[in-house]
Design a protein around this motif. Structure first.
Motif, short mmCIF file in Angstrom:
data_model
loop_
_atom_site.label_atom_id
_atom_site.label_comp_id
_atom_site.label_asym_id
_atom_site.label_seq_id
_atom_site.Cartn_x
_atom_site.Cartn_y
_atom_site.Cartn_z
N GLY A 17 -12.81 -79.15 -8.82
CA GLY A 17 -14.00 -78.43 -9.27
C GLY A 17 -15.02 -79.35 -9.91
N PHE A 18 -16.29 -78.99 -9.80
CA PHE A 18 -17.39 -79.82 -10.32
C PHE A 18 -17.35 -79.93 -11.84
N LYS A 19 -16.98 -78.87 -12.52
CA LYS A 19 -16.97 -78.86 -13.99
C LYS A 19 -15.81 -79.70 -14.53
N GLU A 49 -25.30 -84.30 -7.11
CA GLU A 49 -26.36 -84.10 -6.11
C GLU A 49 -26.10 -84.94 -4.86
N SER A 50 -25.78 -86.21 -5.06
CA SER A 50 -25.51 -87.11 -3.93
C SER A 50 -24.27 -86.68 -3.16
N GLN A 98 -18.53 -73.03 -9.15
CA GLN A 98 -18.81 -73.97 -10.25
C GLN A 98 -20.17 -74.65 -10.07
N LEU A 99 -20.48 -74.98 -8.82
CA LEU A 99 -21.79 -75.59 -8.54
C LEU A 99 -22.90 -74.61 -8.91
N ILE A 106 -29.18 -77.74 -7.99
CA ILE A 106 -28.52 -78.36 -6.83
C ILE A 106 -27.99 -77.27 -5.91
N PHE A 107 -27.41 -76.24 -6.51
CA PHE A 107 -26.85 -75.12 -5.74
C PHE A 107 -27.94 -74.46 -4.88
#
Length: 200
Positions: A17-19, A49-50, A98-99, A106-107
């Motif tokens: 997950g991103f978080k 983002e990348s 999460q995004l 970004i989402f």
């Protein structure tokens, strides 16, 4: 090194997950210092983002390659599903949610890109299916393209479809069959049955 960082970060983001994933986690996994990551990315947001852009480009290219084969349109839908599931690792950690929650800009940017890609892809698939007599010839292509995109996005809603009740693979299979059955001719239903049997 930049590519190595993106690849490892993407793998961790999709798995955990991103978080949850920190810059320390990524550095430790790569056996480098956190400073090295900051040489290429000024903060975690830039790395997220990348990472999401790279994954989008990779999947877009894969979808383009599948579409260029001009296969049976029903088979094509299932091949695209397989490709996306392989790249997104079945989304066990709800990275999409999460995004959306922690990186909304970004989402939203990613969602716009996904929509444009999917709209063209689905519209082309529908037109070819109609021409081949697999789909009904009275379909409203613009409406179905929009419904398809929004339905796929809804599958990622863990409140609607908790992971403990539904795996992402089973959700995708259930939805694709639902979608195709709704637009098929009798000839298309025969092709759908063959495609589903080949997936097993």
């Amino acid at each position: 090194m930049r590519e190595k960082i993106i690849n490892k970060a993407t793998e961790l983001f999709l798995t955990l997950g991103f978080k949850s994933v920190t810059m320390d986690d990524i550095a430790n996994e790569l056996g480098i210092s956190k400073k090295t990551i900051y040489v290429h990315f000024e903060n975690k947001t830039k790395l997220v983002e990348s990472s999401t852009l790279e994954m989008f480009e990779l999947i877009s290219h894969g979808i383009d390659c599948i579409c260029q084969l001009q296969k049976d349109p029903i088979e094509e839908i299932y091949d695209i599903k397989k490709l996306v599931m392989e790249h997104l690792k079945n989304e066990k950690s709800s990275p999409y949610h999460q995004l959306q929650k922690y990186y909304p800009k970004i989402f939203n940017s990613l969602r716009s890109k996904q929509y444009r890609l999917m709209e063209d892809c689905v519209a082309d698939n529908l037109k070819r299916g109609i021409a081949l007599g697999l789909y009904r010839d009275n379909l409203e292509i613009d409406f179905i393209s929009k419904m398809y995109f929004n339905s796929i996005m809804a599958l990622k809603d863990k409140q609607l479809f908790p992971l403990k009740n539904f795996s992402m693979t089973s959700l995708m299979n259930l939805y694709l069959e639902y979608h195709v059955r709704g637009i098929c001719t009798p000839k298309g239903l025969d092709a759908l049955t063959k495609t589903i049997n080949n997936q097993i």
